[in-house]
Design a protein around this motif. Sequence first.
Motif, PDB file in Angstrom:
ATOM      1  N   VAL A   1      12.216   2.437  -3.647  1.00  0.00           N
ATOM      2  CA  VAL A   1      11.218   2.159  -2.608  1.00  0.00           C
ATOM      3  C   VAL A   1      11.489   0.786  -1.985  1.00  0.00           C
ATOM      4  CG1 VAL A   1       8.763   1.709  -2.191  1.00  0.00           C
ATOM      5  CG2 VAL A   1       9.447   3.676  -3.582  1.00  0.00           C
ATOM      6  N   LEU A   2      11.734  -0.226  -2.841  1.00  0.00           N
ATOM      7  CA  LEU A   2      12.054  -1.569  -2.316  1.00  0.00           C
ATOM      8  C   LEU A   2      13.347  -1.546  -1.508  1.00  0.00           C
ATOM      9  CD1 LEU A   2      11.077  -3.727  -5.424  1.00  0.00           C
ATOM     10  CD2 LEU A   2       9.925  -3.723  -3.205  1.00  0.00           C
ATOM     11  N   GLN A   3      14.309  -0.789  -2.000  1.00  0.00           N
ATOM     12  CA  GLN A   3      15.601  -0.657  -1.317  1.00  0.00           C
ATOM     13  C   GLN A   3      15.392  -0.183   0.132  1.00  0.00           C
ATOM     14  OE1 GLN A   3      18.131   2.451  -3.038  1.00  0.00           O
ATOM     15  NE2 GLN A   3      19.705   0.908  -3.395  1.00  0.00           N
ATOM     16  N   GLN A   4      14.486   0.794   0.294  1.00  0.00           N
ATOM     17  CA  GLN A   4      14.224   1.344   1.622  1.00  0.00           C
ATOM     18  C   GLN A   4      13.521   0.322   2.527  1.00  0.00           C
ATOM     19  OE1 GLN A   4      15.433   4.382   2.657  1.00  0.00           O
ATOM     20  NE2 GLN A   4      14.839   3.557   4.645  1.00  0.00           N
ATOM     21  N   PHE A   5      12.540  -0.384   1.974  1.00  0.00           N
ATOM     22  CA  PHE A   5      11.856  -1.428   2.763  1.00  0.00           C
ATOM     23  C   PHE A   5      12.871  -2.439   3.285  1.00  0.00           C
ATOM     24  CE2 PHE A   5       7.768  -0.857   0.079  1.00  0.00           C
ATOM     25  CZ  PHE A   5       7.236   0.046   0.994  1.00  0.00           C
TER      26      PHE A   5
ATOM     27  N   LEU B   1      -2.886   4.476  -6.888  1.00  0.00           N
ATOM     28  CA  LEU B   1      -3.692   3.848  -7.941  1.00  0.00           C
ATOM     29  C   LEU B   1      -3.362   2.370  -8.140  1.00  0.00           C
ATOM     30  CD1 LEU B   1      -3.986   6.385 -10.912  1.00  0.00           C
ATOM     31  CD2 LEU B   1      -5.649   5.860  -9.128  1.00  0.00           C
ATOM     32  N   ALA B   2      -2.092   1.997  -8.033  1.00  0.00           N
ATOM     33  CA  ALA B   2      -1.702   0.610  -8.295  1.00  0.00           C
ATOM     34  C   ALA B   2      -2.346  -0.309  -7.256  1.00  0.00           C
ATOM     35  CB  ALA B   2      -0.189   0.468  -8.267  1.00  0.00           C
ATOM     36  N   LYS B   3      -2.922  -1.412  -7.728  1.00  0.00           N
ATOM     37  CA  LYS B   3      -3.645  -2.333  -6.848  1.00  0.00           C
ATOM     38  C   LYS B   3      -2.716  -3.444  -6.387  1.00  0.00           C
ATOM     39  CE  LYS B   3      -7.985  -3.051  -7.866  1.00  0.00           C
ATOM     40  NZ  LYS B   3      -9.246  -3.444  -8.532  1.00  0.00           N
ATOM     41  N   PRO B   4      -2.492  -3.579  -5.088  1.00  0.00           N
ATOM     42  CA  PRO B   4      -1.588  -4.614  -4.587  1.00  0.00           C
ATOM     43  C   PRO B   4      -1.988  -6.014  -5.044  1.00  0.00           C
ATOM     44  CG  PRO B   4      -2.074  -3.046  -2.850  1.00  0.00           C
ATOM     45  CD  PRO B   4      -2.983  -2.698  -3.998  1.00  0.00           C
ATOM     46  N   ALA B   5      -0.978  -6.842  -5.289  1.00  0.00           N
ATOM     47  CA  ALA B   5      -1.200  -8.226  -5.732  1.00  0.00           C
ATOM     48  C   ALA B   5      -0.461  -9.166  -4.790  1.00  0.00           C
ATOM     49  CB  ALA B   5      -0.698  -8.413  -7.159  1.00  0.00           C
ATOM     50  N   THR B   6      -1.127 -10.277  -4.451  1.00  0.00           N
ATOM     51  CA  THR B   6      -0.466 -11.301  -3.637  1.00  0.00           C
ATOM     52  C   THR B   6      -0.486 -12.656  -4.338  1.00  0.00           C
ATOM     53  OG1 THR B   6      -2.547 -11.710  -2.456  1.00  0.00           O
ATOM     54  CG2 THR B   6      -0.992 -10.174  -1.432  1.00  0.00           C
ATOM     55  N   ASN B   7      -0.939 -12.670  -5.595  1.00  0.00           N
ATOM     56  CA  ASN B   7      -0.907 -13.896  -6.398  1.00  0.00           C
ATOM     57  C   ASN B   7      -0.866 -13.514  -7.868  1.00  0.00           C
ATOM     58  OD1 ASN B   7      -3.661 -13.809  -7.584  1.00  0.00           O
ATOM     59  ND2 ASN B   7      -4.328 -14.034  -5.459  1.00  0.00           N
ATOM     60  N   PRO B   8      -0.653 -14.474  -8.763  1.00  0.00           N
ATOM     61  CA  PRO B   8      -0.450 -14.133 -10.175  1.00  0.00           C
ATOM     62  C   PRO B   8      -1.728 -14.006 -11.000  1.00  0.00           C
ATOM     63  CG  PRO B   8      -0.042 -16.458  -9.844  1.00  0.00           C
ATOM     64  CD  PRO B   8      -0.360 -15.892  -8.501  1.00  0.00           C
ATOM     65  N   TYR B   9      -2.903 -14.018 -10.371  1.00  0.00           N
ATOM     66  CA  TYR B   9      -4.130 -14.119 -11.162  1.00  0.00           C
ATOM     67  C   TYR B   9      -4.817 -12.769 -11.387  1.00  0.00           C
ATOM     68  CZ  TYR B   9      -2.980 -18.802  -9.752  1.00  0.00           C
ATOM     69  OH  TYR B   9      -2.285 -19.960  -9.506  1.00  0.00           O
ATOM     70  N   GLY B  10      -4.995 -11.973 -10.358  1.00  0.00           N
ATOM     71  CA  GLY B  10      -5.587 -10.659 -10.547  1.00  0.00           C
ATOM     72  C   GLY B  10      -7.104 -10.680 -10.608  1.00  0.00           C
TER      73      GLY B  10
ATOM     74  N   LYS C   1       0.831  -1.207   0.000  1.00  0.00           N
ATOM     75  CA  LYS C   1       0.000   0.000   0.000  1.00  0.00           C
ATOM     76  C   LYS C   1       0.863   1.253   0.000  1.00  0.00           C
ATOM     77  CE  LYS C   1      -4.259  -1.851   1.978  1.00  0.00           C
ATOM     78  NZ  LYS C   1      -5.165  -1.868   3.147  1.00  0.00           N
ATOM     79  N   LYS C   2       1.903   1.247   0.845  1.00  0.00           N
ATOM     80  CA  LYS C   2       2.825   2.395   0.878  1.00  0.00           C
ATOM     81  C   LYS C   2       3.547   2.539  -0.457  1.00  0.00           C
ATOM     82  CE  LYS C   2       4.087   3.093   5.724  1.00  0.00           C
ATOM     83  NZ  LYS C   2       5.153   2.922   6.728  1.00  0.00           N
ATOM     84  N   MET C   3       3.922   1.402  -1.037  1.00  0.00           N
ATOM     85  CA  MET C   3       4.619   1.408  -2.325  1.00  0.00           C
ATOM     86  C   MET C   3       3.713   2.004  -3.411  1.00  0.00           C
ATOM     87  SD  MET C   3       6.409  -1.876  -4.085  1.00  0.00           S
ATOM     88  CE  MET C   3       7.311  -1.765  -5.636  1.00  0.00           C
ATOM     89  N   SER C   4       2.447   1.593  -3.411  1.00  0.00           N
ATOM     90  CA  SER C   4       1.494   2.132  -4.381  1.00  0.00           C
ATOM     91  C   SER C   4       1.349   3.634  -4.206  1.00  0.00           C
ATOM     92  CB  SER C   4       0.130   1.445  -4.206  1.00  0.00           C
ATOM     93  OG  SER C   4      -0.843   2.059  -5.019  1.00  0.00           O
ATOM     94  N   GLN C   5       1.266   4.085  -2.948  1.00  0.00           N
ATOM     95  CA  GLN C   5       1.133   5.522  -2.690  1.00  0.00           C
ATOM     96  C   GLN C   5       2.361   6.277  -3.174  1.00  0.00           C
ATOM     97  OE1 GLN C   5      -1.903   6.487  -1.374  1.00  0.00           O
ATOM     98  NE2 GLN C   5      -1.219   8.493  -2.046  1.00  0.00           N
ATOM     99  N   ALA C   6       3.539   5.701  -2.946  1.00  0.00           N
ATOM    100  CA  ALA C   6       4.788   6.383  -3.304  1.00  0.00           C
ATOM    101  C   ALA C   6       4.979   6.508  -4.812  1.00  0.00           C
ATOM    102  CB  ALA C   6       5.975   5.625  -2.696  1.00  0.00           C
TER     103      ALA C   6
ATOM    104  N   PHE D   1       2.002  -5.470  -7.957  1.00  0.00           N
ATOM    105  CA  PHE D   1       0.723  -4.873  -8.337  1.00  0.00           C
ATOM    106  C   PHE D   1       0.033  -5.664  -9.447  1.00  0.00           C
ATOM    107  CE2 PHE D   1       3.447  -1.057  -7.281  1.00  0.00           C
ATOM    108  CZ  PHE D   1       2.970  -0.944  -5.980  1.00  0.00           C
ATOM    109  N   GLN D   2      -1.281  -5.574  -9.458  1.00  0.00           N
ATOM    110  CA  GLN D   2      -2.066  -6.189 -10.521  1.00  0.00           C
ATOM    111  C   GLN D   2      -1.884  -5.413 -11.828  1.00  0.00           C
ATOM    112  OE1 GLN D   2      -6.120  -7.404  -9.638  1.00  0.00           O
ATOM    113  NE2 GLN D   2      -5.798  -6.911  -7.490  1.00  0.00           N
ATOM    114  N   ASN D   3      -2.150  -6.083 -12.937  1.00  0.00           N
ATOM    115  CA  ASN D   3      -2.118  -5.426 -14.245  1.00  0.00           C
ATOM    116  C   ASN D   3      -3.404  -4.618 -14.437  1.00  0.00           C
ATOM    117  OD1 ASN D   3       0.338  -6.550 -15.058  1.00  0.00           O
ATOM    118  ND2 ASN D   3      -0.624  -8.371 -15.893  1.00  0.00           N
ATOM    119  N   THR D   4      -3.276  -3.301 -14.408  1.00  0.00           N
ATOM    120  CA  THR D   4      -4.421  -2.424 -14.665  1.00  0.00           C
ATOM    121  C   THR D   4      -4.068  -1.527 -15.841  1.00  0.00           C
ATOM    122  OG1 THR D   4      -4.996  -2.454 -12.320  1.00  0.00           O
ATOM    123  CG2 THR D   4      -6.014  -0.746 -13.666  1.00  0.00           C
ATOM    124  N   TYR D   5      -5.012  -1.377 -16.769  1.00  0.00           N
ATOM    125  CA  TYR D   5      -4.755  -0.665 -18.017  1.00  0.00           C
ATOM    126  C   TYR D   5      -5.644   0.566 -18.100  1.00  0.00           C
ATOM    127  CZ  TYR D   5      -3.026  -5.360 -18.840  1.00  0.00           C
ATOM    128  OH  TYR D   5      -2.391  -6.556 -18.707  1.00  0.00           O
ATOM    129  N   TYR D   6      -5.111   1.608 -18.746  1.00  0.00           N
ATOM    130  CA  TYR D   6      -5.831   2.874 -18.846  1.00  0.00           C
ATOM    131  C   TYR D   6      -5.780   3.447 -20.259  1.00  0.00           C
ATOM    132  CZ  TYR D   6      -5.534   2.920 -13.751  1.00  0.00           C
ATOM    133  OH  TYR D   6      -5.639   2.596 -12.428  1.00  0.00           O
TER     134      TYR D   6
END
Length: 514
Positions: free
Chosen positions: A378-382, A320-329, A310-315, A483-488
């Motif tokens: 961002v990952l580096q900081q985590f 907007l980016a939707k967190p993902a915990t599996n490969p399906y979405g 969530k913090k990563m998405s905000q940063a 993050f999930q694949n979201t298209y715009y």
Amino acid sequence: MTNIAAAARKRAPIFLATAFAFLPLVEPAQAQKAGGSITVGLELDVPGFDPLKVGVYDAAALTPAAAIFDTLTYLDDKGEPQPRLALSWTHSDDFKTWTFKLRPGVKFHDGTPFNAEAYKANFDRQKDPANKCRCAFYIAAVNNVQAPDELTVVYNLNDPSVNYPTLVSYPHQNAAVHSPTAWKTRGDDYNRNPVGTGPYILKSWTAGDRMVLERNPDYWDKDKIFLDRIILKPLPDAQSRFASLQSGEADLIWDDEYDPDNLQKAQKNPKLTVHSYTGSGAQVYAFNTKAPPFDDVRVRQALVMAIDRKKMSQAVTNGLAKPATNPYGDGSWVKCKDDGALPLDVAKAKALIQEYGKPVEFKMVVTATPRGRIIGQVLQQFWKNVGASMELDQVDQATIPPRGFMRQFQLLPWRIVDLADPDPQMFANFHTGSPVALANYSNPELDKLLEHARVTAEIDKRIEDYCAATRVINKEAIWFWTFQNTYYAVSSANIKGLPKMYSGMIDVSRVWKE
């Protein structure tokens, strides 16, 4: 088609749309208006259309490809495969042979008849080892294609595929159908002079400036085609692209969640429409489990448990980016009540690294772009917060696939793309011995689940297999998902009829201007 497969398909649509705080892509029926032209702002210049030259079509190439070429099928609003160049299809009991009956009377733009021989010629050209096409990798699961008569195409697969018609539903490098006459007569020039059976014909193309497509007067489904002309312009800079939409120079533009300010501005503007679609798949990272320190599961688990999505998405995307915990979405029919995701737990992550007992130092491959760098930082900081030291290994995007295939990495970014069925990618990414099983990881339990899922027609049983496979992957932390694949896409409000952006494809071939 066997009754069991038909029943399974009824029970589980291939894709599900998700609302994303923006206007849905499905609109109520409106009177379509013929005529006019639109200008589309693409994120990149298109390198060409000959699979032998370009290997893979990126998102920018898919927009013109959807207008120039047809495919055997297309996905409707529910994600079901529907007839396009193929009128119907059946399969063998073991799902290893698929037979497509073709639409009669269709011609390529150059007058060449579209038939089974032409279709087979497309496949054979890509598959021929002498042509060394990078595109051949993506049809490795197909043993051969046969043309027993003028209007019958038979796919013989090496392994079962219960949803194969969905995999030839959009004009990617393997599924777009080209005129054999054109590639034979034009040779090297064919790449920039593509000839399909689609609703629009390429009229002119100035590299780096614009591509002009005009309506095909002889199209087999011309009553569903409304625009006279489509102009495509590469506009790589996000601000310039958005400015072109605001000024009226463009009618529709590609966008993504890494341009959140403009997406949120557009959402508040009544003259604009933001179109979004969350598909299947995810942005992912693979650990090389044979390379220290990732040959120890504790280190892999610690790094995953340190990530606050969530913090990563905000940063990086204003949330907007939707967190993902599996490969399906959200766009997949695979829904897991329990995907075995490791929790965010900084204390546990620190404890695992202390238990490991050695310095955790490694390099992570990122693209040498502002986006690649900020995600890496961002990952580096985590990871710094839990006692791990990561160095950015910045590379050109084109070098990432070969680095992956040769296992020349410790941690590598990847993407599970938006396909209508998880099998091709899950099997490729996680089965022992696959060239794309990047983690260098082998697990008989995981292999068995993936093997069973590809030969089972019942959707419920396949979902059980895929969710169990994900629990293994998450527990062993061989890959992790961000993050999930979201298209715009953003358009002026008078552009109507844009379909769902399956696989990230913005298909304007059947839109109209109100």
